[in-house]
Design an enzyme around this catalytic site. Structure first.
Site, PDB file in Angstrom:
ATOM      1  N   ASP A   1      -6.018  -8.785  -0.947  1.00 25.71           N
ATOM      2  CA  ASP A   1      -5.014  -7.717  -1.131  1.00 25.71           C
ATOM      3  C   ASP A   1      -5.247  -6.673  -0.035  1.00 25.71           C
ATOM      4  O   ASP A   1      -6.241  -6.729   0.697  1.00 25.71           O
ATOM      5  CB  ASP A   1      -5.165  -7.089  -2.533  1.00 25.71           C
ATOM      6  CG  ASP A   1      -4.097  -6.013  -2.814  1.00 25.71           C
ATOM      7  OD1 ASP A   1      -2.950  -6.177  -2.355  1.00 25.71           O
ATOM      8  OD2 ASP A   1      -4.416  -5.013  -3.477  1.00 25.71           O
ATOM      9  N   SER A   2      -4.349  -5.708   0.032  1.00 23.92           N
ATOM     10  CA  SER A   2      -4.519  -4.607   0.994  1.00 23.92           C
ATOM     11  C   SER A   2      -5.591  -3.625   0.516  1.00 23.92           C
ATOM     12  O   SER A   2      -6.124  -2.847   1.293  1.00 23.92           O
ATOM     13  CB  SER A   2      -3.200  -3.845   1.133  1.00 23.92           C
ATOM     14  OG  SER A   2      -2.844  -3.316  -0.136  1.00 23.92           O
TER      15      SER A   2
ATOM     16  N   CYS B   1      -1.293 -10.011  -3.891  1.00 24.26           N
ATOM     17  CA  CYS B   1      -0.492  -8.919  -3.340  1.00 24.26           C
ATOM     18  C   CYS B   1       0.954  -9.398  -3.260  1.00 24.26           C
ATOM     19  O   CYS B   1       1.234 -10.418  -2.612  1.00 24.26           O
ATOM     20  CB  CYS B   1      -1.009  -8.580  -1.938  1.00 24.26           C
ATOM     21  SG  CYS B   1       0.020  -7.393  -1.055  1.00 24.26           S
TER      22      CYS B   1
ATOM     23  N   GLU C   1      -5.249   3.451  -6.366  1.00 21.64           N
ATOM     24  CA  GLU C   1      -6.489   3.468  -5.560  1.00 21.64           C
ATOM     25  C   GLU C   1      -7.367   4.646  -5.996  1.00 21.64           C
ATOM     26  O   GLU C   1      -8.583   4.509  -6.164  1.00 21.64           O
ATOM     27  CB  GLU C   1      -6.156   3.599  -4.066  1.00 21.64           C
ATOM     28  CG  GLU C   1      -5.562   2.356  -3.431  1.00 21.64           C
ATOM     29  CD  GLU C   1      -6.590   1.294  -3.034  1.00 21.64           C
ATOM     30  OE1 GLU C   1      -7.743   1.639  -2.718  1.00 21.64           O
ATOM     31  OE2 GLU C   1      -6.227   0.100  -3.058  1.00 21.64           O
TER      32      GLU C   1
ATOM     33  N   CYS D   1       3.793  -4.956  -8.041  1.00 24.38           N
ATOM     34  CA  CYS D   1       2.756  -4.664  -7.054  1.00 24.38           C
ATOM     35  C   CYS D   1       1.459  -4.779  -7.843  1.00 24.38           C
ATOM     36  O   CYS D   1       1.369  -4.263  -8.971  1.00 24.38           O
ATOM     37  CB  CYS D   1       2.915  -3.247  -6.511  1.00 24.38           C
ATOM     38  SG  CYS D   1       1.461  -2.657  -5.590  1.00 24.38           S
ATOM     39  N   THR D   2       0.469  -5.467  -7.280  1.00 23.15           N
ATOM     40  CA  THR D   2      -0.740  -5.738  -8.061  1.00 23.15           C
ATOM     41  C   THR D   2      -1.546  -4.476  -8.360  1.00 23.15           C
ATOM     42  O   THR D   2      -2.400  -4.480  -9.242  1.00 23.15           O
ATOM     43  CB  THR D   2      -1.628  -6.779  -7.348  1.00 23.15           C
ATOM     44  OG1 THR D   2      -1.882  -6.325  -6.008  1.00 23.15           O
ATOM     45  CG2 THR D   2      -0.944  -8.134  -7.314  1.00 23.15           C
ATOM     46  N   HIS D   3      -1.265  -3.398  -7.646  1.00 25.58           N
ATOM     47  CA  HIS D   3      -1.927  -2.132  -7.976  1.00 25.58           C
ATOM     48  C   HIS D   3      -1.438  -1.567  -9.327  1.00 25.58           C
ATOM     49  O   HIS D   3      -2.154  -0.810  -9.972  1.00 25.58           O
ATOM     50  CB  HIS D   3      -1.651  -1.079  -6.896  1.00 25.58           C
ATOM     51  CG  HIS D   3      -2.520  -1.209  -5.678  1.00 25.58           C
ATOM     52  ND1 HIS D   3      -2.330  -2.175  -4.723  1.00 25.58           N
ATOM     53  CD2 HIS D   3      -3.588  -0.476  -5.266  1.00 25.58           C
ATOM     54  CE1 HIS D   3      -3.237  -2.029  -3.768  1.00 25.58           C
ATOM     55  NE2 HIS D   3      -4.014  -1.008  -4.073  1.00 25.58           N
TER      56      HIS D   3
HETATM   57  N1  DGL Z   1      -1.071  -4.497  -3.886  1.00 24.62           N
HETATM   58  C1  DGL Z   1      -0.021  -4.772  -2.986  1.00 24.62           C
HETATM   59  C2  DGL Z   1       1.171  -5.434  -3.615  1.00 24.62           C
HETATM   60  O1  DGL Z   1       1.026  -6.135  -4.592  1.00 24.62           O
HETATM   61  C3  DGL Z   1       0.284  -3.831  -1.846  1.00 24.62           C
HETATM   62  C4  DGL Z   1       0.042  -2.369  -1.956  1.00 24.62           C
HETATM   63  C5  DGL Z   1       0.162  -1.696  -0.603  1.00 24.62           C
HETATM   64  O2  DGL Z   1      -0.752  -1.873   0.211  1.00 24.62           O
HETATM   65  O3  DGL Z   1       1.175  -1.045  -0.342  1.00 24.62           O
HETATM   66  O4  DGL Z   1       2.276  -5.324  -3.161  1.00 24.62           O
END
Ligand code: DGL
Length: 265
Positions: free
Chosen positions: A11-12, A75, A153, A189-191
């Site tokens: 992931d990022s 991600c 985050e 978004c996985t976040h």
């Molecule tokens: N966690 C990521 C996703 O699922 C990207 C978040 C990001 O870096 O903007 O899209």
């Protein structure tokens, strides 16, 4: 197949932990390598060309170095833009994370759902295709939020955020035409599953939140069925493209996910 060959999550940032957690629950001794491309964070405000250039190249290097049995692109942004390119370039099974529109459509009673992702994800043709296939006669609102990625985050670094910050994002999303009908929200978004409780608390009415973590865990288990695993879990490794120093404050959250070793890539 060597029992110690890892499953590699990518992931990022820390969002991929929301995918790693259910996988670890299903496969408790799976050797884990978690890679956060924090040097490239955030992905959601980048262009398609930037993501398409960065992700396959980085995953190619990671596959060579760590010889994973399977890669999970944890991600949505990277998966909706670069999944096909990664699969074409690598000789290893790759599981992507794409918006859970299908289960959301199955759960919605009002036939109105919202897809809450990054700005890059919600504008992808991949999302158009999922919506056309699984929610053709539904209202499908799309909302991109970079602020919510930062909030997730910050939460995992142990920082407290103002509840108003979450309420502002929910209000903006539901203010779109038809928003009052929405009963189900895809956390695309996985976040975002990492802050699901905060989003629920900030919602103007009870909403159902849906994400793909459990489905991905089952997919990983089925793709690795019959493969050997170690008898006991070893400490997992978290690698950061931006260097390990930036990860210092994430150590407790990483350790809660079995990632006890932290290093620079
Ligand atoms: N966690 C990521 C996703 O699922 C990207 C978040 C990001 O870096 O903007 O899209």
């Amino acid at each position: 197949m060597d029992a110690h060959q890892p499953v590699l999550f990518f992931d990022s940032g820390v969002g991929g932990l929301s995918v790693l957690a259910p996988t670890r629950a299903l496969l408790p001794t799976a050797p884990l390598v978690y890679v956060a491309d924090d040097a490239g964070y955030p992905y959601g405000t980048k262009s398609e060309a930037e993501i398409a250039a960065r992700v396959p190249a980085l995953l190619g290097r990671l596959a060579e170095r760590h010889r994973p049995r399977l890669i999970v692109i944890a991600c949505n942004t990277a998966s909706t833009i670069a999944l096909d390119a990664v699969r074409a370039a690598l000789d290893v099974a790759v599981v992507g994370t794409v918006p859970a529109i299908k289960p959301a459509a199955a759960l919605s009673r009002t036939r109105a759902i919202a897809v809450l992702g990054t700005e890059a994800t919600v504008r992808q043709g991949y999302v158009d295709r999922l919506a056309a296939r699984f929610a053709a006669d539904y209202l499908v609102l799309r909302h991109g939020s970079a602020a919510l990625v930062d909030l997730a985050e910050a939460k995992l670094r142990g920082e407290r955020a103002d509840a108003d910050a979450y309420a502002a994002i929910m209000d903006e999303m539901l203010a779109a035409s038809g928003g009052e009908r929405v009963d189900t929200v895809v956390l695309a978004c996985t976040h975002f599953p990492l802050v699901e409780a905060e989003l629920a608390a900030a919602s103007p009415r009870p909403l159902t939140f849906v994400h793909g973590g459990d489905g991905i865990a089952r997919r990983v288990a089925s793709l690795t069925a019959g493969q050997p695993w170690p008898a006991r879990a070893a400490p997992g490794v978290a690698l950061f493209t931006g260097g390990a120093a930036g990860a210092e404050r994430l150590r407790p959250a990483l350790a809660r996910h079995g990632l006890e070793r932290v290093a620079a890539l």
